[in-house]
Design a protein around this motif. Structure first.
Motif, PDB file in Angstrom:
ATOM      1  N   LEU A  55       0.823  -1.206   0.000  1.00  0.00           N
ATOM      2  CA  LEU A  55       0.000   0.000   0.000  1.00  0.00           C
ATOM      3  C   LEU A  55       0.859   1.258   0.000  1.00  0.00           C
ATOM      4  CD1 LEU A  55      -3.034   0.620   0.038  1.00  0.00           C
ATOM      5  CD2 LEU A  55      -2.920   0.705   2.521  1.00  0.00           C
ATOM      6  N   LEU A  56       1.982   1.215   0.732  1.00  0.00           N
ATOM      7  CA  LEU A  56       2.858   2.373   0.848  1.00  0.00           C
ATOM      8  C   LEU A  56       3.915   2.426  -0.256  1.00  0.00           C
ATOM      9  CD1 LEU A  56       3.308   2.211   4.703  1.00  0.00           C
ATOM     10  CD2 LEU A  56       2.214   4.082   3.471  1.00  0.00           C
ATOM     11  N   GLY A  57       4.069   1.333  -0.995  1.00  0.00           N
ATOM     12  CA  GLY A  57       5.064   1.299  -2.058  1.00  0.00           C
ATOM     13  C   GLY A  57       6.487   1.268  -1.544  1.00  0.00           C
ATOM     14  N   ILE A  58       6.713   0.560  -0.409  1.00  0.00           N
ATOM     15  CA  ILE A  58       8.044   0.460   0.176  1.00  0.00           C
ATOM     16  C   ILE A  58       8.407  -1.005   0.374  1.00  0.00           C
ATOM     17  CG2 ILE A  58       7.952   2.695   1.359  1.00  0.00           C
ATOM     18  CD1 ILE A  58       7.176   1.212   3.923  1.00  0.00           C
ATOM     19  N   SER A  59       9.677  -1.266   0.625  1.00  0.00           N
ATOM     20  CA  SER A  59      10.107  -2.630   0.893  1.00  0.00           C
ATOM     21  C   SER A  59       9.690  -3.037   2.301  1.00  0.00           C
ATOM     22  CB  SER A  59      11.630  -2.745   0.768  1.00  0.00           C
ATOM     23  OG  SER A  59      12.262  -2.063   1.834  1.00  0.00           O
ATOM     24  N   ARG A  60       9.640  -4.342   2.546  1.00  0.00           N
ATOM     25  CA  ARG A  60       9.307  -4.808   3.887  1.00  0.00           C
ATOM     26  C   ARG A  60      10.424  -4.477   4.871  1.00  0.00           C
ATOM     27  NH1 ARG A  60       6.238 -10.591   3.306  1.00  0.00           N
ATOM     28  NH2 ARG A  60       6.007 -10.279   5.564  1.00  0.00           N
ATOM     29  N   VAL A  61      11.650  -4.345   4.375  1.00  0.00           N
ATOM     30  CA  VAL A  61      12.763  -3.931   5.248  1.00  0.00           C
ATOM     31  C   VAL A  61      12.512  -2.520   5.771  1.00  0.00           C
ATOM     32  CG1 VAL A  61      15.221  -3.368   5.331  1.00  0.00           C
ATOM     33  CG2 VAL A  61      14.458  -5.433   4.130  1.00  0.00           C
ATOM     34  N   THR A  62      12.129  -1.611   4.870  1.00  0.00           N
ATOM     35  CA  THR A  62      11.829  -0.240   5.290  1.00  0.00           C
ATOM     36  C   THR A  62      10.628  -0.226   6.234  1.00  0.00           C
ATOM     37  OG1 THR A  62      12.722   0.719   3.258  1.00  0.00           O
ATOM     38  CG2 THR A  62      11.135   2.056   4.479  1.00  0.00           C
ATOM     39  N   LEU A  63       9.606  -1.003   5.928  1.00  0.00           N
ATOM     40  CA  LEU A  63       8.429  -1.058   6.796  1.00  0.00           C
ATOM     41  C   LEU A  63       8.812  -1.538   8.189  1.00  0.00           C
ATOM     42  CD1 LEU A  63       5.398  -0.810   7.266  1.00  0.00           C
ATOM     43  CD2 LEU A  63       5.158  -3.156   6.442  1.00  0.00           C
ATOM     44  N   ARG A  64       9.664  -2.540   8.279  1.00  0.00           N
ATOM     45  CA  ARG A  64      10.063  -3.039   9.599  1.00  0.00           C
ATOM     46  C   ARG A  64      10.831  -1.988  10.385  1.00  0.00           C
ATOM     47  NH1 ARG A  64      11.547  -8.764   6.850  1.00  0.00           N
ATOM     48  NH2 ARG A  64       9.457  -9.684   6.967  1.00  0.00           N
ATOM     49  N   ASP A  65      11.624  -1.162   9.680  1.00  0.00           N
ATOM     50  CA  ASP A  65      12.296  -0.054  10.365  1.00  0.00           C
ATOM     51  C   ASP A  65      11.259   0.928  10.923  1.00  0.00           C
ATOM     52  OD1 ASP A  65      14.824  -1.013   9.889  1.00  0.00           O
ATOM     53  OD2 ASP A  65      15.184   0.229   8.119  1.00  0.00           O
ATOM     54  N   VAL A  66      10.207   1.178  10.159  1.00  0.00           N
ATOM     55  CA  VAL A  66       9.132   2.068  10.618  1.00  0.00           C
ATOM     56  C   VAL A  66       8.434   1.474  11.836  1.00  0.00           C
ATOM     57  CG1 VAL A  66       6.856   3.001  10.021  1.00  0.00           C
ATOM     58  CG2 VAL A  66       8.737   3.146   8.370  1.00  0.00           C
ATOM     59  N   LEU A  67       8.086   0.205  11.771  1.00  0.00           N
ATOM     60  CA  LEU A  67       7.391  -0.440  12.889  1.00  0.00           C
ATOM     61  C   LEU A  67       8.275  -0.506  14.131  1.00  0.00           C
ATOM     62  CD1 LEU A  67       5.561  -3.343  10.998  1.00  0.00           C
ATOM     63  CD2 LEU A  67       4.618  -1.147  11.748  1.00  0.00           C
ATOM     64  N   LYS A  68       9.583  -0.625  13.924  1.00  0.00           N
ATOM     65  CA  LYS A  68      10.503  -0.625  15.065  1.00  0.00           C
ATOM     66  C   LYS A  68      10.450   0.712  15.807  1.00  0.00           C
ATOM     67  CE  LYS A  68      15.387  -1.185  16.296  1.00  0.00           C
ATOM     68  NZ  LYS A  68      16.767  -1.355  15.783  1.00  0.00           N
ATOM     69  N   VAL A  69      10.380   1.812  15.055  1.00  0.00           N
ATOM     70  CA  VAL A  69      10.263   3.137  15.677  1.00  0.00           C
ATOM     71  C   VAL A  69       8.971   3.217  16.485  1.00  0.00           C
ATOM     72  CG1 VAL A  69       9.933   5.603  15.219  1.00  0.00           C
ATOM     73  CG2 VAL A  69      11.654   4.311  13.945  1.00  0.00           C
ATOM     74  N   LEU A  70       7.871   2.727  15.919  1.00  0.00           N
ATOM     75  CA  LEU A  70       6.594   2.775  16.627  1.00  0.00           C
ATOM     76  C   LEU A  70       6.637   1.934  17.898  1.00  0.00           C
ATOM     77  CD1 LEU A  70       4.035   2.505  13.671  1.00  0.00           C
ATOM     78  CD2 LEU A  70       4.949   4.543  14.753  1.00  0.00           C
ATOM     79  N   GLN A  71       7.330   0.804  17.850  1.00  0.00           N
ATOM     80  CA  GLN A  71       7.463  -0.015  19.053  1.00  0.00           C
ATOM     81  C   GLN A  71       8.289   0.712  20.107  1.00  0.00           C
ATOM     82  OE1 GLN A  71       8.263  -4.352  18.545  1.00  0.00           O
ATOM     83  NE2 GLN A  71       8.077  -3.951  16.354  1.00  0.00           N
ATOM     84  N   GLU A  72       9.380   1.335  19.677  1.00  0.00           N
ATOM     85  CA  GLU A  72      10.243   2.050  20.622  1.00  0.00           C
ATOM     86  C   GLU A  72       9.527   3.228  21.273  1.00  0.00           C
ATOM     87  OE1 GLU A  72      13.507   2.998  18.105  1.00  0.00           O
ATOM     88  OE2 GLU A  72      14.514   1.065  18.406  1.00  0.00           O
ATOM     89  N   GLN A  73       8.552   3.787  20.556  1.00  0.00           N
ATOM     90  CA  GLN A  73       7.779   4.908  21.101  1.00  0.00           C
ATOM     91  C   GLN A  73       6.579   4.440  21.923  1.00  0.00           C
ATOM     92  OE1 GLN A  73       8.831   8.220  20.816  1.00  0.00           O
ATOM     93  NE2 GLN A  73      10.584   7.008  20.159  1.00  0.00           N
ATOM     94  N   GLY A  74       6.428   3.121  22.076  1.00  0.00           N
ATOM     95  CA  GLY A  74       5.334   2.582  22.882  1.00  0.00           C
ATOM     96  C   GLY A  74       3.969   2.704  22.240  1.00  0.00           C
ATOM     97  N   LEU A  75       3.940   2.782  20.900  1.00  0.00           N
ATOM     98  CA  LEU A  75       2.665   2.943  20.206  1.00  0.00           C
ATOM     99  C   LEU A  75       2.099   1.616  19.705  1.00  0.00           C
ATOM    100  CD1 LEU A  75       3.522   6.147  18.132  1.00  0.00           C
ATOM    101  CD2 LEU A  75       2.158   6.010  20.223  1.00  0.00           C
ATOM    102  N   VAL A  76       2.964   0.668  19.409  1.00  0.00           N
ATOM    103  CA  VAL A  76       2.517  -0.645  18.943  1.00  0.00           C
ATOM    104  C   VAL A  76       3.379  -1.719  19.593  1.00  0.00           C
ATOM    105  CG1 VAL A  76       1.817   0.303  16.693  1.00  0.00           C
ATOM    106  CG2 VAL A  76       4.065  -0.774  16.928  1.00  0.00           C
ATOM    107  N   GLU A  77       2.902  -2.953  19.498  1.00  0.00           N
ATOM    108  CA  GLU A  77       3.721  -4.090  19.918  1.00  0.00           C
ATOM    109  C   GLU A  77       3.543  -5.217  18.916  1.00  0.00           C
ATOM    110  OE1 GLU A  77       2.654  -5.640  23.714  1.00  0.00           O
ATOM    111  OE2 GLU A  77       0.710  -6.418  23.063  1.00  0.00           O
ATOM    112  N   SER A  78       4.585  -5.998  18.774  1.00  0.00           N
ATOM    113  CA  SER A  78       4.559  -7.133  17.856  1.00  0.00           C
ATOM    114  C   SER A  78       4.304  -8.414  18.637  1.00  0.00           C
ATOM    115  CB  SER A  78       5.902  -7.227  17.118  1.00  0.00           C
ATOM    116  OG  SER A  78       5.912  -8.340  16.246  1.00  0.00           O
ATOM    117  N   ARG A  79       3.369  -9.226  18.143  1.00  0.00           N
ATOM    118  CA  ARG A  79       3.053 -10.503  18.790  1.00  0.00           C
ATOM    119  C   ARG A  79       3.205 -11.620  17.766  1.00  0.00           C
ATOM    120  NH1 ARG A  79      -2.744  -8.486  21.230  1.00  0.00           N
ATOM    121  NH2 ARG A  79      -1.960  -6.604  22.273  1.00  0.00           N
ATOM    122  N   ARG A  80       3.711 -12.741  18.230  1.00  0.00           N
ATOM    123  CA  ARG A  80       3.904 -13.883  17.346  1.00  0.00           C
ATOM    124  C   ARG A  80       2.788 -14.900  17.538  1.00  0.00           C
ATOM    125  NH1 ARG A  80      10.431 -15.157  17.330  1.00  0.00           N
ATOM    126  NH2 ARG A  80      11.119 -13.047  16.751  1.00  0.00           N
ATOM    127  N   GLY A  81       2.832 -15.889  16.678  1.00  0.00           N
ATOM    128  CA  GLY A  81       1.853 -16.960  16.810  1.00  0.00           C
ATOM    129  C   GLY A  81       0.715 -16.831  15.826  1.00  0.00           C
TER     130      GLY A  81
END
Length: 242
Positions: A55-81
């Motif tokens: 949707l954003l037209g970016i690589s998944r590597v770039t997206l993961r860098d974005v999501l990492k920032v959001l996790q560090e800011q306490g806005l999201v969390e990643s769950r497995r399973g």
């Protein structure tokens, strides 16, 4: 099980392909706005990485860098399973939220960003058009080298000195004075958002391209490089603060 956010279609009006020059910054801006506007509710799950990246037209590597920032800011969390994914967390005001609101109440963010872009692109174009003395060129190279060598806590100060040098070398004292004033406001806003290593590395590449264009005497390339650089910073400020 956490509540679902719904189909990626719900977010299509708010998410669009980013431009190539500032992919990380613009993707971060858009996802921050989705989260901060409540388009995905607290406890809701963001669309899958594959869908978001497409949707954003970016690589998944770039997206993961974005999501990492959001996790560090306490806005999201990643769950497995089986029911894993990236989930929006309930946000609570930190002790700095009141100060942040005070600063923003005193500033028209869009006005500051537009004025900054006009002054910076103008200064870069003037430097390239009229050329720099040997002393001026060496000052610019030294300021650029200082940003590359800067330890993280001192990066923004040295970044400011590089941009001030360009404004002062433009040959317009009025422009330089106006820029110094608007940069002080920009720095107040930048102090409200985190230093992001991915963004700083990108900024350094932009700084180098900018200085090379100025020293080559190419006003069009100088203005374009500065405009793209300002757009990256603006995307981060809008994402975190707008």
């Amino acid at each position: 099980m956490a509540k679902e956010s719904g189909s990626v279609d719900r977010l299509r009006p708010s998410l669009r392909p980013v431009r190539a020059g500032n992919g990380f910054e613009e993707a971060l801006e858009q996802i921050l706005q989705v989260v901060r506007l409540g388009l995905v509710p607290d406890g809701g799950r963001l669309p899958a990485e594959r869908e978001l990246a497409e949707l954003l037209g970016i690589s998944r590597v770039t997206l993961r860098d974005v999501l990492k920032v959001l996790q560090e800011q306490g806005l999201v969390e990643s769950r497995r399973g089986r029911y894993g994914g990236t989930f929006v967390l309930t946000r609570t005001d930190s002790p700095g939220e009141a100060e942040l609101r005070r600063r923003l109440a005193a500033v028209d963010l869009e006005d500051v960003l537009r004025l900054r872009e006009v002054l910076e692109t103008g200064a870069a174009g003037l430097c390239a058009t009229h050329g720099l003395t040997d002393e001026g060129a060496e000052r610019l190279r030294t300021a650029l080298a200082a940003t590359h060598e800067a330890p993280l806590p001192d990066y923004r100060r040295r970044d400011t000195l590089l941009h001030l040098a360009l404004a002062e070398l433009s040959g317009s004292p009025s422009l330089a004075a106006q820029y110094a004033a608007v940069r002080a406001t920009v720095n107040d806003l930048l102090d409200c958002i985190p230093l992001l290593v991915r963004n700083l590395e990108h900024s350094q590449h932009q700084h180098t391209a900018l200085v090379e264009a100025v020293l080559d005497g190419d006003p069009e390339a100088s203005r374009a490089a500065m405009r793209e650089h300002c757009a990256g910073t603006a995307a981060l400020l809008r994402g975190f603060l707008a």
